[in-house]
Write a protein that holds these residues in place. Sequence first.
Motif, short mmCIF file in Angstrom:
data_model
loop_
_atom_site.label_atom_id
_atom_site.label_comp_id
_atom_site.label_asym_id
_atom_site.label_seq_id
_atom_site.Cartn_x
_atom_site.Cartn_y
_atom_site.Cartn_z
N VAL A 187 -7.91 -7.49 -20.02
CA VAL A 187 -8.82 -7.89 -18.95
C VAL A 187 -9.58 -6.68 -18.45
O VAL A 187 -9.01 -5.60 -18.23
N GLU A 188 -10.87 -6.84 -18.27
CA GLU A 188 -11.72 -5.70 -17.94
C GLU A 188 -11.32 -5.05 -16.63
O GLU A 188 -11.38 -3.81 -16.49
N ILE A 189 -10.89 -5.83 -15.65
CA ILE A 189 -10.55 -5.26 -14.34
C ILE A 189 -9.36 -4.31 -14.44
O ILE A 189 -9.22 -3.38 -13.63
N LEU A 190 -8.50 -4.51 -15.45
CA LEU A 190 -7.34 -3.64 -15.62
C LEU A 190 -7.73 -2.25 -16.13
O LEU A 190 -6.89 -1.35 -16.17
N LEU A 191 -8.97 -2.11 -16.53
CA LEU A 191 -9.47 -0.81 -16.97
C LEU A 191 -10.32 -0.13 -15.91
O LEU A 191 -10.93 0.91 -16.16
N ASP A 192 -10.37 -0.72 -14.72
CA ASP A 192 -11.14 -0.17 -13.61
C ASP A 192 -10.26 0.75 -12.77
O ASP A 192 -9.22 0.32 -12.26
N ARG A 193 -10.64 2.01 -12.67
CA ARG A 193 -9.83 2.98 -11.92
C ARG A 193 -9.70 2.60 -10.46
O ARG A 193 -8.65 2.81 -9.83
N ARG A 194 -10.75 2.01 -9.87
CA ARG A 194 -10.69 1.62 -8.46
C ARG A 194 -9.68 0.51 -8.22
O ARG A 194 -9.06 0.44 -7.16
N PHE A 195 -9.51 -0.37 -9.20
CA PHE A 195 -8.53 -1.45 -9.08
C PHE A 195 -7.12 -0.89 -8.96
O PHE A 195 -6.35 -1.29 -8.08
N TRP A 196 -6.78 0.08 -9.81
CA TRP A 196 -5.42 0.63 -9.80
C TRP A 196 -5.18 1.49 -8.56
O TRP A 196 -4.06 1.50 -8.01
N ILE A 197 -6.18 2.20 -8.10
CA ILE A 197 -6.03 2.96 -6.86
C ILE A 197 -5.73 2.02 -5.70
O ILE A 197 -4.85 2.27 -4.87
N THR A 198 -6.45 0.91 -5.67
CA THR A 198 -6.25 -0.08 -4.61
C THR A 198 -4.87 -0.72 -4.69
O THR A 198 -4.18 -0.88 -3.68
N VAL A 199 -4.44 -1.09 -5.91
CA VAL A 199 -3.14 -1.74 -6.09
C VAL A 199 -2.01 -0.84 -5.62
O VAL A 199 -1.14 -1.25 -4.84
N PHE A 200 -1.99 0.39 -6.10
CA PHE A 200 -0.90 1.30 -5.74
C PHE A 200 -0.97 1.70 -4.27
O PHE A 200 0.06 1.95 -3.65
N MET A 201 -2.17 1.75 -3.73
CA MET A 201 -2.31 2.05 -2.31
C MET A 201 -1.67 0.96 -1.46
O MET A 201 -0.96 1.25 -0.48
N VAL A 202 -1.88 -0.30 -1.83
CA VAL A 202 -1.38 -1.43 -1.04
C VAL A 202 0.11 -1.64 -1.21
O VAL A 202 0.86 -1.81 -0.23
N ILE A 203 0.60 -1.62 -2.46
CA ILE A 203 1.99 -2.01 -2.70
C ILE A 203 2.99 -0.87 -2.53
O ILE A 203 4.19 -1.11 -2.32
N ALA A 204 2.55 0.40 -2.60
CA ALA A 204 3.51 1.50 -2.54
C ALA A 204 3.12 2.59 -1.55
O ALA A 204 3.90 2.95 -0.66
N VAL A 205 1.92 3.10 -1.69
CA VAL A 205 1.51 4.25 -0.88
C VAL A 205 1.47 3.91 0.60
O VAL A 205 1.99 4.64 1.45
N LEU A 206 0.85 2.79 0.93
CA LEU A 206 0.68 2.41 2.34
C LEU A 206 2.02 2.23 3.06
O LEU A 206 2.23 2.84 4.11
#
Length: 473
Positions: A187-206
Amino acid sequence: MATRYQPLEQHDTTSSVSSFPTSSVTNVDSNGWLDDHRPLLSRSSAPSSLYQSETSVEDGDHHHHSHATATPMSCAVNLANTILGTGMLAMPSAVASVGIIPGVFVILFSAAASAAGLYFLSRCAARTEGRHASFFAISKLTWPRIAVLFDLAIAIKCFGVAISYLIIIGDLMPQVVASFSHHGQTVEILLDRRFWITVFMVIAVLPLSFLRKLDSLKYTSLVALIAVIYLCTIVIYHYISPNYPPPPPEDIELVHFSTKFFSHLPVFVFAFTCHQNIFAVYNELKDNSQLAVSKVIATSIGTSAFIYEAIAILGYLSFGKNVRGNIIMEYPPSMFVAGGRLAIVVLVVFSYPLQAHPCRASLDKVLAWRTPEARGLKVPPPPSACKYFAMTTAILIFSYLIAITVSQLDLVLAFVGSTGSTTISFILPGLFYYKIHENDPWKPGKIGAVALAVYGVLVMSVCLTFNILRLMA
Protein backbone atom coordinates in the motif's frame (compact mmCIF):
# COMPACT_ATOMS: atom_id res chain seq x y z
CA MET A 1 28.81 23.56 62.73
CA ALA A 2 27.11 24.77 59.54
CA THR A 3 28.87 25.12 56.22
CA ARG A 4 28.26 27.26 53.21
CA TYR A 5 30.06 28.05 49.98
CA GLN A 6 32.08 31.23 49.79
CA PRO A 7 31.06 33.10 46.63
CA LEU A 8 33.93 33.09 44.16
CA GLU A 9 33.06 36.60 43.06
CA GLN A 10 34.72 37.85 46.26
CA HIS A 11 38.08 36.73 44.79
CA ASP A 12 38.94 34.72 47.86
CA THR A 13 42.01 32.63 47.29
CA THR A 14 41.07 30.16 49.98
CA SER A 15 38.99 27.05 49.52
CA SER A 16 35.53 27.45 48.09
CA VAL A 17 34.03 25.82 51.18
CA SER A 18 34.25 27.66 54.48
CA SER A 19 32.97 26.85 57.93
CA PHE A 20 31.18 29.24 60.26
CA PRO A 21 30.02 28.91 63.83
CA THR A 22 26.35 28.19 64.18
CA SER A 23 25.81 31.46 65.99
CA SER A 24 27.03 33.40 62.96
CA VAL A 25 24.36 31.99 60.65
CA THR A 26 21.19 33.91 61.27
CA ASN A 27 17.83 34.41 59.61
CA VAL A 28 17.65 31.07 57.89
CA ASP A 29 14.22 30.56 56.41
CA SER A 30 12.23 27.33 56.33
CA ASN A 31 13.55 26.44 52.89
CA GLY A 32 17.16 26.48 54.06
CA TRP A 33 18.21 29.82 52.57
CA LEU A 34 20.14 32.63 54.22
CA ASP A 35 18.46 36.01 54.42
CA ASP A 36 20.80 37.30 51.70
CA HIS A 37 19.62 34.48 49.38
CA ARG A 38 22.84 32.49 49.72
CA PRO A 39 22.27 28.76 50.13
CA LEU A 40 23.03 27.12 53.44
CA LEU A 41 24.65 24.00 52.00
CA SER A 42 24.08 21.77 54.98
CA ARG A 43 22.61 18.45 53.89
CA SER A 44 20.25 18.46 56.87
CA SER A 45 18.73 21.84 56.17
CA ALA A 46 19.05 22.53 52.44
CA PRO A 47 16.25 21.51 50.11
CA SER A 48 17.03 18.38 48.17
CA SER A 49 16.24 20.15 44.91
CA LEU A 50 19.37 22.25 45.40
CA TYR A 51 21.49 19.22 44.76
CA GLN A 52 19.62 18.06 41.69
CA SER A 53 19.76 19.06 38.08
CA GLU A 54 16.43 18.29 36.51
CA THR A 55 18.03 18.64 33.09
CA SER A 56 19.49 15.15 32.97
CA VAL A 57 17.76 11.80 33.09
CA GLU A 58 19.99 10.52 35.89
CA ASP A 59 19.15 13.48 38.14
CA GLY A 60 15.41 12.84 37.99
CA ASP A 61 12.81 11.94 40.56
CA HIS A 62 14.80 9.10 42.12
CA HIS A 63 18.13 10.87 42.45
CA HIS A 64 17.82 11.24 46.21
CA HIS A 65 17.37 7.47 46.53
CA SER A 66 20.58 6.66 44.63
CA HIS A 67 23.62 5.23 46.32
CA ALA A 68 27.26 5.26 45.31
CA THR A 69 27.31 1.65 44.16
CA ALA A 70 28.18 2.01 40.46
CA THR A 71 31.26 0.32 39.07
CA PRO A 72 33.67 1.92 36.59
CA MET A 73 32.57 -0.52 33.89
CA SER A 74 28.84 0.20 34.34
CA CYS A 75 29.51 3.95 34.28
CA ALA A 76 31.65 3.62 31.15
CA VAL A 77 28.92 1.59 29.41
CA ASN A 78 26.21 4.10 30.32
CA LEU A 79 28.36 7.00 29.16
CA ALA A 80 29.20 5.22 25.91
CA ASN A 81 25.50 4.47 25.32
CA THR A 82 24.84 8.19 25.71
CA ILE A 83 27.50 8.96 23.12
CA LEU A 84 26.69 6.29 20.55
CA GLY A 85 23.42 7.13 18.83
CA THR A 86 22.21 8.96 15.78
CA GLY A 87 25.67 10.45 15.28
CA MET A 88 26.81 7.06 13.94
CA LEU A 89 24.39 7.29 11.03
CA ALA A 90 25.69 10.69 9.87
CA MET A 91 29.42 10.07 10.46
CA PRO A 92 30.30 8.71 6.96
CA SER A 93 28.70 11.77 5.36
CA ALA A 94 30.65 14.04 7.70
CA VAL A 95 33.93 12.32 6.79
CA ALA A 96 33.03 12.67 3.10
CA SER A 97 33.12 16.45 3.51
CA VAL A 98 36.88 16.42 4.21
CA GLY A 99 38.21 13.10 2.92
CA ILE A 100 39.50 10.03 4.73
CA ILE A 101 42.74 11.36 6.26
CA PRO A 102 41.38 14.65 7.67
CA GLY A 103 38.19 12.84 8.68
CA VAL A 104 40.12 10.37 10.84
CA PHE A 105 41.95 13.22 12.58
CA VAL A 106 38.79 15.31 13.06
CA ILE A 107 37.08 12.37 14.80
CA LEU A 108 40.10 11.92 17.08
CA PHE A 109 40.32 15.67 17.77
CA SER A 110 36.59 15.85 18.54
CA ALA A 111 36.95 12.91 20.90
CA ALA A 112 39.89 14.60 22.66
CA ALA A 113 38.05 17.92 22.96
CA SER A 114 34.98 16.17 24.35
CA ALA A 115 37.14 14.26 26.83
CA ALA A 116 38.73 17.54 27.92
CA GLY A 117 35.29 19.02 28.59
CA LEU A 118 34.33 15.96 30.64
CA TYR A 119 37.59 16.19 32.59
CA PHE A 120 37.08 19.87 33.42
CA LEU A 121 33.50 19.17 34.56
CA SER A 122 34.68 16.31 36.78
CA ARG A 123 37.27 18.61 38.36
CA CYS A 124 34.54 21.18 38.98
CA ALA A 125 32.32 18.48 40.48
CA ALA A 126 34.96 17.89 43.14
CA ARG A 127 34.36 21.45 44.38
CA THR A 128 30.74 20.72 45.24
CA GLU A 129 29.72 19.26 48.58
CA GLY A 130 29.32 15.51 48.85
CA ARG A 131 27.88 13.58 45.94
CA HIS A 132 25.49 16.24 44.74
CA ALA A 133 27.33 17.60 41.71
CA SER A 134 25.30 19.06 38.85
CA PHE A 135 25.55 21.82 36.28
CA PHE A 136 23.14 23.77 38.45
CA ALA A 137 25.29 23.44 41.58
CA ILE A 138 28.44 24.47 39.71
CA SER A 139 26.76 27.42 38.04
CA LYS A 140 25.79 28.69 41.51
CA LEU A 141 29.46 28.49 42.52
CA THR A 142 30.68 30.38 39.47
CA TRP A 143 28.24 32.54 37.49
CA PRO A 144 24.77 32.14 39.07
CA ARG A 145 23.12 34.03 36.21
CA ILE A 146 24.49 31.61 33.62
CA ALA A 147 22.22 28.82 34.89
CA VAL A 148 19.40 29.90 32.58
CA LEU A 149 21.78 29.78 29.58
CA PHE A 150 22.74 26.24 30.49
CA ASP A 151 19.11 25.19 30.72
CA LEU A 152 18.43 26.84 27.37
CA ALA A 153 21.35 24.93 25.81
CA ILE A 154 20.10 21.64 27.26
CA ALA A 155 16.57 22.32 26.00
CA ILE A 156 17.85 23.10 22.48
CA LYS A 157 20.05 20.03 22.35
CA CYS A 158 17.40 17.61 23.66
CA PHE A 159 14.73 19.08 21.39
CA GLY A 160 17.00 18.72 18.36
CA VAL A 161 17.90 15.14 19.22
CA ALA A 162 14.20 14.32 19.65
CA ILE A 163 13.55 15.69 16.15
CA SER A 164 16.37 13.57 14.74
CA TYR A 165 14.73 10.47 16.26
CA LEU A 166 11.46 11.19 14.47
CA ILE A 167 13.33 11.78 11.20
CA ILE A 168 15.02 8.39 11.56
CA ILE A 169 11.62 6.73 12.05
CA GLY A 170 10.34 8.38 8.88
CA ASP A 171 13.47 7.40 6.95
CA LEU A 172 13.70 3.75 7.98
CA MET A 173 10.14 2.43 8.34
CA PRO A 174 9.22 2.72 4.62
CA GLN A 175 12.38 0.76 3.81
CA VAL A 176 11.53 -1.86 6.43
CA VAL A 177 8.07 -2.26 4.87
CA ALA A 178 9.56 -2.50 1.38
CA SER A 179 11.94 -5.23 2.56
CA PHE A 180 9.11 -7.36 3.93
CA SER A 181 6.75 -6.84 0.96
CA HIS A 182 6.67 -9.34 -1.89
CA HIS A 183 7.69 -8.11 -5.34
CA GLY A 184 7.35 -4.52 -4.22
CA GLN A 185 3.57 -4.78 -3.86
CA THR A 186 2.46 -2.73 -0.89
CA VAL A 187 0.00 0.00 0.00
CA GLU A 188 1.39 3.36 -1.02
CA ILE A 189 0.66 5.03 2.32
CA LEU A 190 2.94 2.50 4.06
CA LEU A 191 5.84 4.00 2.12
CA ASP A 192 5.08 7.54 3.29
CA ARG A 193 7.56 8.74 5.93
CA ARG A 194 4.99 11.15 7.41
CA PHE A 195 2.56 8.27 7.99
CA TRP A 196 5.07 6.33 10.11
CA ILE A 197 6.14 9.40 12.07
CA THR A 198 2.50 10.05 12.88
CA VAL A 199 1.78 6.41 13.82
CA PHE A 200 4.72 6.07 16.20
CA MET A 201 4.07 9.51 17.64
CA VAL A 202 0.48 8.58 18.54
CA ILE A 203 0.86 4.99 19.74
CA ALA A 204 4.22 5.16 21.56
CA VAL A 205 6.00 8.50 21.73
CA LEU A 206 3.08 10.58 22.98
CA PRO A 207 1.97 8.40 25.94
CA LEU A 208 5.55 7.72 27.05
CA SER A 209 6.51 11.39 26.91
CA PHE A 210 3.85 12.37 29.45
CA LEU A 211 5.28 10.03 32.09
CA ARG A 212 6.80 11.87 35.04
CA LYS A 213 8.92 8.85 35.94
CA LEU A 214 11.01 7.01 33.39
CA ASP A 215 11.75 3.84 35.35
CA SER A 216 10.07 1.70 32.69
CA LEU A 217 12.69 2.86 30.16
CA LYS A 218 15.77 1.98 32.17
CA TYR A 219 16.53 -1.09 30.06
CA THR A 220 16.88 0.83 26.80
CA SER A 221 20.66 0.73 27.19
CA LEU A 222 20.50 -2.95 26.23
CA VAL A 223 18.45 -2.11 23.14
CA ALA A 224 20.96 0.62 22.31
CA LEU A 225 23.85 -1.82 22.58
CA ILE A 226 22.11 -4.32 20.29
CA ALA A 227 21.37 -1.61 17.72
CA VAL A 228 25.00 -0.40 17.78
CA ILE A 229 26.38 -3.91 17.29
CA TYR A 230 23.85 -4.59 14.53
CA LEU A 231 24.77 -1.40 12.66
CA CYS A 232 28.49 -2.16 12.91
CA THR A 233 27.86 -5.66 11.57
CA ILE A 234 25.90 -4.31 8.59
CA VAL A 235 28.62 -1.78 7.72
CA ILE A 236 31.45 -4.31 7.99
CA TYR A 237 29.62 -7.05 6.09
CA HIS A 238 28.68 -4.85 3.13
CA TYR A 239 32.23 -3.53 2.92
CA ILE A 240 33.91 -6.95 2.78
CA SER A 241 31.20 -8.76 0.80
CA PRO A 242 32.08 -9.34 -2.89
CA ASN A 243 28.40 -8.97 -3.76
CA TYR A 244 28.56 -5.22 -3.28
CA PRO A 245 31.16 -3.56 -5.54
CA PRO A 246 32.96 -0.45 -4.28
CA PRO A 247 32.35 2.99 -5.80
CA PRO A 248 34.56 4.34 -8.62
CA PRO A 249 38.08 5.35 -7.48
CA GLU A 250 37.36 9.02 -8.20
CA ASP A 251 34.60 8.96 -5.57
CA ILE A 252 37.13 8.19 -2.82
CA GLU A 253 39.19 11.22 -1.78
CA LEU A 254 42.03 11.11 0.73
CA VAL A 255 41.88 14.87 1.27
CA HIS A 256 39.10 17.24 0.31
CA PHE A 257 38.78 20.79 1.58
CA SER A 258 35.69 22.94 1.00
CA THR A 259 33.35 25.18 2.95
CA LYS A 260 31.03 22.16 3.20
CA PHE A 261 33.22 20.97 6.07
CA PHE A 262 32.04 23.79 8.36
CA SER A 263 28.43 22.71 8.01
CA HIS A 264 29.41 19.13 8.92
CA LEU A 265 31.81 19.94 11.78
CA PRO A 266 28.94 20.16 14.34
CA VAL A 267 28.11 16.52 13.53
CA PHE A 268 31.50 15.53 14.94
CA VAL A 269 30.78 17.67 18.01
CA PHE A 270 27.28 16.24 18.47
CA ALA A 271 28.55 12.68 18.15
CA PHE A 272 30.59 12.86 21.37
CA THR A 273 28.19 14.88 23.52
CA CYS A 274 27.41 13.11 26.79
CA HIS A 275 28.31 15.85 29.23
CA GLN A 276 24.84 16.10 30.77
CA ASN A 277 25.48 12.69 32.35
CA ILE A 278 29.01 13.08 33.71
CA PHE A 279 27.73 14.32 37.06
CA ALA A 280 25.63 11.19 37.52
CA VAL A 281 28.84 9.22 36.99
CA TYR A 282 30.64 11.32 39.60
CA ASN A 283 27.80 11.03 42.10
CA GLU A 284 27.15 7.30 41.73
CA LEU A 285 30.65 5.87 41.25
CA LYS A 286 31.88 3.91 44.29
CA ASP A 287 35.34 5.42 44.00
CA ASN A 288 34.80 8.86 42.52
CA SER A 289 38.41 9.98 42.80
CA GLN A 290 39.74 11.96 39.87
CA LEU A 291 41.75 8.97 38.66
CA ALA A 292 38.70 6.69 38.65
CA VAL A 293 36.48 9.23 36.88
CA SER A 294 39.21 9.93 34.31
CA LYS A 295 39.45 6.20 33.55
CA VAL A 296 35.70 6.08 32.93
CA ILE A 297 35.95 9.08 30.60
CA ALA A 298 38.90 7.58 28.70
CA THR A 299 37.18 4.19 28.33
CA SER A 300 33.86 5.55 27.07
CA ILE A 301 35.36 8.17 24.75
CA GLY A 302 38.00 5.78 23.43
CA THR A 303 35.52 2.99 22.69
CA SER A 304 33.10 5.39 21.01
CA ALA A 305 35.85 6.95 18.91
CA PHE A 306 36.92 3.49 17.69
CA ILE A 307 33.35 2.61 16.66
CA TYR A 308 32.86 5.98 14.95
CA GLU A 309 36.11 5.57 13.04
CA ALA A 310 35.11 2.10 11.83
CA ILE A 311 31.62 3.13 10.68
CA ALA A 312 32.83 6.40 9.13
CA ILE A 313 35.72 4.92 7.16
CA LEU A 314 34.03 1.71 6.01
CA GLY A 315 30.79 3.53 5.21
CA TYR A 316 32.65 6.14 3.18
CA LEU A 317 34.72 3.53 1.33
CA SER A 318 31.52 1.61 0.53
CA PHE A 319 29.63 4.51 -1.09
CA GLY A 320 32.12 7.31 -1.77
CA LYS A 321 31.83 11.06 -1.50
CA ASN A 322 28.11 11.08 -2.32
CA VAL A 323 27.13 8.98 0.70
CA ARG A 324 23.86 10.13 2.23
CA GLY A 325 23.47 11.72 5.67
CA ASN A 326 21.93 8.49 7.03
CA ILE A 327 24.28 5.61 6.21
CA ILE A 328 21.82 2.79 6.81
CA MET A 329 19.56 4.14 4.04
CA GLU A 330 22.29 3.36 1.50
CA TYR A 331 22.13 -0.41 1.83
CA PRO A 332 19.94 -2.45 -0.55
CA PRO A 333 16.77 -4.01 0.88
CA SER A 334 17.19 -7.39 2.56
CA MET A 335 15.95 -9.14 5.66
CA PHE A 336 19.36 -8.63 7.26
CA VAL A 337 19.35 -4.87 6.69
CA ALA A 338 15.63 -4.58 7.51
CA GLY A 339 16.31 -6.11 10.93
CA GLY A 340 18.98 -3.51 11.61
CA ARG A 341 16.72 -0.68 10.54
CA LEU A 342 13.91 -1.98 12.72
CA ALA A 343 16.28 -2.24 15.70
CA ILE A 344 17.26 1.40 15.26
CA VAL A 345 13.58 2.43 14.97
CA VAL A 346 12.78 0.66 18.25
CA LEU A 347 15.80 2.32 19.84
CA VAL A 348 14.80 5.86 18.87
CA VAL A 349 11.13 5.33 19.77
CA PHE A 350 12.02 4.49 23.34
CA SER A 351 14.79 7.09 23.43
CA TYR A 352 12.53 10.03 22.51
CA PRO A 353 11.02 10.29 26.04
CA LEU A 354 14.57 10.32 27.45
CA GLN A 355 15.10 13.54 25.49
CA ALA A 356 11.65 15.00 26.15
CA HIS A 357 12.07 14.65 29.92
CA PRO A 358 15.20 16.85 30.32
CA CYS A 359 13.96 19.18 27.59
CA ARG A 360 10.76 19.80 29.53
CA ALA A 361 12.63 20.29 32.83
CA SER A 362 15.02 22.80 31.24
CA LEU A 363 12.22 24.61 29.46
CA ASP A 364 10.39 24.94 32.78
CA LYS A 365 13.41 26.66 34.33
CA VAL A 366 13.81 28.98 31.35
CA LEU A 367 10.13 29.99 31.48
CA ALA A 368 10.24 30.44 35.27
CA TRP A 369 13.33 32.64 35.14
CA ARG A 370 12.64 36.04 36.71
CA THR A 371 8.94 35.32 37.14
CA PRO A 372 7.30 36.71 40.31
CA GLU A 373 6.74 33.26 41.84
CA ALA A 374 10.37 32.25 41.26
CA ARG A 375 11.99 35.57 42.18
CA GLY A 376 14.48 35.22 45.02
CA LEU A 377 14.58 31.42 44.74
CA LYS A 378 17.56 29.47 43.49
CA VAL A 379 15.31 26.73 42.11
CA PRO A 380 11.92 27.54 40.56
CA PRO A 381 8.88 25.78 42.00
CA PRO A 382 7.70 22.59 40.25
CA PRO A 383 5.42 23.19 37.28
CA SER A 384 1.69 22.94 37.76
CA ALA A 385 -0.20 20.13 36.08
CA CYS A 386 -1.47 22.55 33.44
CA LYS A 387 2.02 23.91 32.70
CA TYR A 388 3.45 20.38 32.62
CA PHE A 389 0.83 19.34 30.06
CA ALA A 390 1.33 22.50 27.98
CA MET A 391 5.12 22.15 27.83
CA THR A 392 4.97 18.46 26.92
CA THR A 393 2.35 19.09 24.25
CA ALA A 394 4.39 21.94 22.77
CA ILE A 395 7.53 19.78 22.59
CA LEU A 396 5.62 16.97 20.89
CA ILE A 397 3.80 19.19 18.38
CA PHE A 398 6.78 21.30 17.32
CA SER A 399 9.15 18.33 17.04
CA TYR A 400 6.51 16.50 14.97
CA LEU A 401 5.95 19.45 12.62
CA ILE A 402 9.68 19.92 12.04
CA ALA A 403 10.26 16.18 11.54
CA ILE A 404 7.61 15.84 8.82
CA THR A 405 8.95 18.98 7.11
CA VAL A 406 12.72 18.34 7.31
CA SER A 407 14.12 15.06 6.02
CA GLN A 408 17.86 15.79 6.23
CA LEU A 409 19.17 14.10 9.37
CA ASP A 410 22.68 15.53 9.03
CA LEU A 411 21.26 19.07 8.80
CA VAL A 412 19.34 18.68 12.06
CA LEU A 413 22.37 17.21 13.81
CA ALA A 414 24.50 20.06 12.45
CA PHE A 415 22.23 22.70 14.02
CA VAL A 416 22.04 20.80 17.31
CA GLY A 417 25.79 20.30 17.35
CA SER A 418 26.60 23.94 16.62
CA THR A 419 24.33 25.26 19.40
CA GLY A 420 23.41 23.05 22.35
CA SER A 421 26.15 20.44 22.03
CA THR A 422 28.88 23.05 21.59
CA THR A 423 27.72 24.94 24.66
CA ILE A 424 27.53 21.85 26.86
CA SER A 425 30.70 20.19 25.59
CA PHE A 426 33.13 23.10 25.33
CA ILE A 427 31.92 26.53 26.41
CA LEU A 428 30.43 25.78 29.83
CA PRO A 429 33.13 23.31 30.98
CA GLY A 430 35.83 25.82 30.06
CA LEU A 431 34.08 28.75 31.71
CA PHE A 432 33.28 26.83 34.88
CA TYR A 433 36.82 25.55 35.32
CA TYR A 434 38.30 29.00 34.65
CA LYS A 435 36.00 30.70 37.15
CA ILE A 436 36.76 28.20 39.90
CA HIS A 437 40.50 28.70 39.30
CA GLU A 438 40.21 32.40 38.54
CA ASN A 439 42.71 33.43 41.21
CA ASP A 440 45.14 30.58 40.57
CA PRO A 441 48.30 30.90 38.42
CA TRP A 442 47.98 30.30 34.69
CA LYS A 443 48.83 26.61 34.64
CA PRO A 444 48.16 24.22 31.70
CA GLY A 445 44.74 23.23 33.05
CA LYS A 446 43.52 26.81 33.27
CA ILE A 447 44.96 27.69 29.87
CA GLY A 448 43.37 24.59 28.35
CA ALA A 449 39.98 25.46 29.84
CA VAL A 450 40.05 28.94 28.30
CA ALA A 451 41.21 27.51 24.97
CA LEU A 452 38.36 24.98 25.04
CA ALA A 453 35.77 27.70 25.71
CA VAL A 454 37.19 29.88 22.91
CA TYR A 455 37.16 26.89 20.56
CA GLY A 456 33.51 26.29 21.43
CA VAL A 457 32.57 29.88 20.69
CA LEU A 458 34.38 29.77 17.33
CA VAL A 459 32.74 26.46 16.36
CA MET A 460 29.32 27.80 17.28
CA SER A 461 29.74 31.09 15.41
CA VAL A 462 31.30 29.73 12.21
CA CYS A 463 29.29 26.53 11.90
CA LEU A 464 25.96 28.12 12.74
CA THR A 465 26.59 30.76 10.06
CA PHE A 466 27.42 28.15 7.42
CA ASN A 467 24.41 26.03 8.32
CA ILE A 468 22.07 28.99 8.07
CA LEU A 469 23.53 29.81 4.64
CA ARG A 470 23.17 26.15 3.67
CA LEU A 471 19.52 26.19 4.70
CA MET A 472 18.85 29.37 2.74
CA ALA A 473 20.60 28.14 -0.40
